[in-house]
Structure formats: structure tokens, C-alpha cells
Design a protein around this motif. Structure first.
Motif, PDB file in Angstrom:
ATOM      1  N   TYR A   6     -69.292 -96.999 -10.558  1.00  0.00           N
ATOM      2  CA  TYR A   6     -69.630 -97.466 -11.893  1.00  0.00           C
ATOM      3  C   TYR A   6     -68.864 -96.704 -12.973  1.00  0.00           C
ATOM      4  O   TYR A   6     -68.489 -95.556 -12.779  1.00  0.00           O
ATOM      5  CB  TYR A   6     -71.131 -97.307 -12.145  1.00  0.00           C
ATOM      6  CG  TYR A   6     -71.983 -97.969 -11.100  1.00  0.00           C
ATOM      7  CD1 TYR A   6     -71.999 -99.359 -10.969  1.00  0.00           C
ATOM      8  CD2 TYR A   6     -72.762 -97.212 -10.236  1.00  0.00           C
ATOM      9  CE1 TYR A   6     -72.771 -99.977 -10.001  1.00  0.00           C
ATOM     10  CE2 TYR A   6     -73.544 -97.824  -9.262  1.00  0.00           C
ATOM     11  CZ  TYR A   6     -73.539 -99.197  -9.145  1.00  0.00           C
ATOM     12  OH  TYR A   6     -74.296 -99.804  -8.188  1.00  0.00           O
ATOM     13  N   ASN A   7     -68.689 -97.380 -14.109  1.00  0.00           N
ATOM     14  CA  ASN A   7     -68.088 -96.758 -15.280  1.00  0.00           C
ATOM     15  C   ASN A   7     -69.090 -96.802 -16.418  1.00  0.00           C
ATOM     16  O   ASN A   7     -69.829 -97.773 -16.579  1.00  0.00           O
ATOM     17  CB  ASN A   7     -66.822 -97.514 -15.713  1.00  0.00           C
ATOM     18  CG  ASN A   7     -65.656 -97.243 -14.793  1.00  0.00           C
ATOM     19  OD1 ASN A   7     -65.008 -96.210 -14.877  1.00  0.00           O
ATOM     20  ND2 ASN A   7     -65.400 -98.180 -13.884  1.00  0.00           N
ATOM     21  N   VAL A   8     -69.102 -95.754 -17.231  1.00  0.00           N
ATOM     22  CA  VAL A   8     -69.901 -95.752 -18.446  1.00  0.00           C
ATOM     23  C   VAL A   8     -69.056 -95.099 -19.538  1.00  0.00           C
ATOM     24  O   VAL A   8     -68.235 -94.211 -19.252  1.00  0.00           O
ATOM     25  CB  VAL A   8     -71.246 -95.010 -18.258  1.00  0.00           C
ATOM     26  CG1 VAL A   8     -71.050 -93.525 -18.017  1.00  0.00           C
ATOM     27  CG2 VAL A   8     -72.171 -95.247 -19.444  1.00  0.00           C
ATOM     28  N   PHE A   9     -69.229 -95.566 -20.755  1.00  0.00           N
ATOM     29  CA  PHE A   9     -68.444 -95.085 -21.889  1.00  0.00           C
ATOM     30  C   PHE A   9     -69.386 -94.514 -22.945  1.00  0.00           C
ATOM     31  O   PHE A   9     -70.589 -94.797 -22.936  1.00  0.00           O
ATOM     32  CB  PHE A   9     -67.634 -96.236 -22.498  1.00  0.00           C
ATOM     33  CG  PHE A   9     -66.648 -96.846 -21.539  1.00  0.00           C
ATOM     34  CD1 PHE A   9     -65.298 -96.536 -21.613  1.00  0.00           C
ATOM     35  CD2 PHE A   9     -67.063 -97.729 -20.549  1.00  0.00           C
ATOM     36  CE1 PHE A   9     -64.383 -97.092 -20.724  1.00  0.00           C
ATOM     37  CE2 PHE A   9     -66.165 -98.290 -19.661  1.00  0.00           C
ATOM     38  CZ  PHE A   9     -64.821 -97.966 -19.745  1.00  0.00           C
ATOM     39  N   THR A  10     -68.844 -93.700 -23.834  1.00  0.00           N
ATOM     40  CA  THR A  10     -69.614 -93.274 -25.000  1.00  0.00           C
ATOM     41  C   THR A  10     -68.775 -93.558 -26.238  1.00  0.00           C
ATOM     42  O   THR A  10     -67.536 -93.626 -26.165  1.00  0.00           O
ATOM     43  CB  THR A  10     -69.988 -91.773 -24.976  1.00  0.00           C
ATOM     44  OG1 THR A  10     -68.913 -90.982 -25.495  1.00  0.00           O
ATOM     45  CG2 THR A  10     -70.366 -91.304 -23.585  1.00  0.00           C
ATOM     46  N   ILE A 142     -67.153 -91.364 -16.284  1.00  0.00           N
ATOM     47  CA  ILE A 142     -67.514 -91.329 -17.700  1.00  0.00           C
ATOM     48  C   ILE A 142     -66.259 -91.212 -18.558  1.00  0.00           C
ATOM     49  O   ILE A 142     -65.403 -90.362 -18.304  1.00  0.00           O
ATOM     50  CB  ILE A 142     -68.454 -90.147 -18.007  1.00  0.00           C
ATOM     51  CG1 ILE A 142     -69.727 -90.234 -17.154  1.00  0.00           C
ATOM     52  CG2 ILE A 142     -68.809 -90.115 -19.490  1.00  0.00           C
ATOM     53  CD1 ILE A 142     -70.619 -89.004 -17.255  1.00  0.00           C
ATOM     54  N   HIS A 143     -66.185 -92.070 -19.584  1.00  0.00           N
ATOM     55  CA  HIS A 143     -65.071 -92.038 -20.532  1.00  0.00           C
ATOM     56  C   HIS A 143     -65.628 -92.032 -21.954  1.00  0.00           C
ATOM     57  O   HIS A 143     -66.618 -92.701 -22.241  1.00  0.00           O
ATOM     58  CB  HIS A 143     -64.164 -93.266 -20.373  1.00  0.00           C
ATOM     59  CG  HIS A 143     -63.551 -93.403 -19.019  1.00  0.00           C
ATOM     60  ND1 HIS A 143     -62.370 -92.802 -18.668  1.00  0.00           N
ATOM     61  CD2 HIS A 143     -63.969 -94.087 -17.925  1.00  0.00           C
ATOM     62  CE1 HIS A 143     -62.074 -93.106 -17.415  1.00  0.00           C
ATOM     63  NE2 HIS A 143     -63.032 -93.886 -16.942  1.00  0.00           N
ATOM     64  N   HIS A 144     -64.962 -91.310 -22.835  1.00  0.00           N
ATOM     65  CA  HIS A 144     -65.353 -91.271 -24.241  1.00  0.00           C
ATOM     66  C   HIS A 144     -64.337 -92.048 -25.069  1.00  0.00           C
ATOM     67  O   HIS A 144     -63.124 -91.766 -24.995  1.00  0.00           O
ATOM     68  CB  HIS A 144     -65.441 -89.825 -24.731  1.00  0.00           C
ATOM     69  CG  HIS A 144     -66.360 -88.981 -23.900  1.00  0.00           C
ATOM     70  ND1 HIS A 144     -67.736 -89.072 -23.986  1.00  0.00           N
ATOM     71  CD2 HIS A 144     -66.100 -88.049 -22.943  1.00  0.00           C
ATOM     72  CE1 HIS A 144     -68.278 -88.223 -23.132  1.00  0.00           C
ATOM     73  NE2 HIS A 144     -67.311 -87.599 -22.483  1.00  0.00           N
ATOM     74  N   ILE A 145     -64.823 -93.034 -25.824  1.00  0.00           N
ATOM     75  CA  ILE A 145     -63.953 -93.795 -26.718  1.00  0.00           C
ATOM     76  C   ILE A 145     -63.793 -93.001 -28.006  1.00  0.00           C
ATOM     77  O   ILE A 145     -64.762 -92.772 -28.733  1.00  0.00           O
ATOM     78  CB  ILE A 145     -64.556 -95.186 -27.029  1.00  0.00           C
ATOM     79  CG1 ILE A 145     -64.786 -95.970 -25.723  1.00  0.00           C
ATOM     80  CG2 ILE A 145     -63.636 -95.966 -27.975  1.00  0.00           C
ATOM     81  CD1 ILE A 145     -65.550 -97.272 -25.915  1.00  0.00           C
TER      82      ILE A 145
END
Length: 201
Positions: A6-10, A142-145
Motif C-alpha cells: 500500500y501507499n499513503v501520502f501526506t 509513505i510519501h510526503h507531498i
């Protein structure tokens, strides 16, 4: 080798216009926004108040979920405070917080989620220092925009975090311990302080 499931972003809304904010979400194909602000209102950026934001996202076919009660940076439990300041380590043990993390994990199975808060720099926000710290596992990427639309991988954010506090691993100080200490120091720096509770001490 473990495959990322899974991927989730902030994302921090900062002072963006609503159009710019939506563009950032579309750029990264976000299909659901999970709002983790304890108080989802601001007199300075009213375009991100809960109701108008929810309406605008719905108009753009993006799901909005409010998780500020579960994953917000404040707590109604006095045991989560010390000298008036929220203790993230205690907050992370709360049943409500754990319930919020589970809702996120389930949501990832259907949606491409961005965790929303206010601060533009993920290191200055509980979405990273509290939520992502406790969400990170080997099967979640986890990636931060960032403000300019570029992505910062959470591992790179963690390197910045250690550098911010001038912490470096060595033969007696493991990288994992170094990282956890950096999280603890940043939590103390950014955690909410209830001035009334502090004044009563």
C-alpha cells in the motif's frame, strides 16, 4: 524481499488556494483525503475549513474523511499531558488513536489516501511525527507531498529529521536509536501545549 502493498501520502494545505491544493491531489492521483487536524478550521485559510473543503472535494470526486478525533494532535485524556503538553508516546497508545490507524489501513485497500494537516513542512507536523511514525511498516510506503508538488519519501524525511537535531549514528549509537531519539525531540518541539492546563500546574 517484502513487496510494498500500500501507499499513503501526506499533505499540508499551508496557504494554498483551493485550486492549487486540488491540483496537487490530482497530480498524485489522490482519491481520498483523511483530515487529521484536531480543529479543522482556520480564520487565515477559510477555504480549508471542514465543510467548504468537504464540498469542494466532493465536487472533484475526491472522498473526504475526518479523522481529527482519532488521529489529531490533541487529546481529551489528561493522562496524555505532562506539564500541559501532549505526550505523543502516550497519545499513540490510546484506543481511539489505534482505531484511527486501523481505519487508515483498511482505507488504503480501496483508496489512494493523503493525510491532511496544515503545516507545509511534514517535519513540523504531527501527521509525520506522530501518525506516520506509528503507521510505518514494511508493507506501507509513505510519501510526503511538498509545497511545490514534489514527493519526499518518508525515509528521506527521517534523514532530514536526524540532521535537524544533529544526530548521527555511530558504532555505539545505532541508526534506529538515533532516529527514535530524533522523533522524540521533534515531538517535544511541536506537540500541542494547553496553556490553561499548564497554568494550573
Amino acid at each position: 524481499m517484502i513487496k510494498v502493498k500500500y501507499n499513503v501520502f501526506t499533505i499540508g494545505h499551508s496557504t494554498h488556494s483551493i485550486e492549487k491544493f486540488i491540483d496537487l491531489l490530482h497530480q498524485h492521483k489522490i482519491t481520498a483525503v483523511c483530515d487529521v487536524r484536531s480543529i479543522p478550521y482556520s480564520q487565515y485559510t477559510p477555504q480549508f475549513n471542514r465543510e467548504p473543503l468537504q464540498q469542494e472535494l466532493a465536487r472533484r470526486k475526491i472522498t473526504y474523511v475526518y479523522l481529527g478525533k482519532e488521529l489529531g494532535a490533541r487529546s481529551e485524556n489528561p493522562h496524555c499531558y505532562r506539564d500541559g503538553q501532549v505526550q505523543f508516546d502516550q497519545l499513540a497508545k490510546e484506543p481511539l488513536f489505534l482505531k484511527g490507524l486501523n481505519r487508515l489501513r483498511k482505507g488504503m485497500q480501496r483508496y489512494r489516501i493523503a493525510l491532511l494537516c496544515a503545516e507545509k513542512d511534514p517535519l513540523m507536523c504531527h501527521r509525520t511525527i506522530l501518525v506516520c511514525r506509528n503507521l510505518r511498516t514494511k508493507d506501507i510506503e509513505i510519501h510526503h507531498i511538498l509545497e511545490d508538488g514534489t514527493l519526499e519519501h518518508h525515509a528521506e524525511a527521517e534523514k532530514r529529521l536526524m540532521a535537524l537535531h544533529k544526530l548521527e549514528p555511530d558504532m555505539f549509537y545505532s541508526e534506529q536509536r538515533c532516529l527514535e531519539d530524533a522523533y522524540d525531540k521533534q515531538a517535544q518541539k511541536i506537540a500541542y501545549i494547553d496553556q490553561e492546563q499548564k497554568a494550573c500546574k
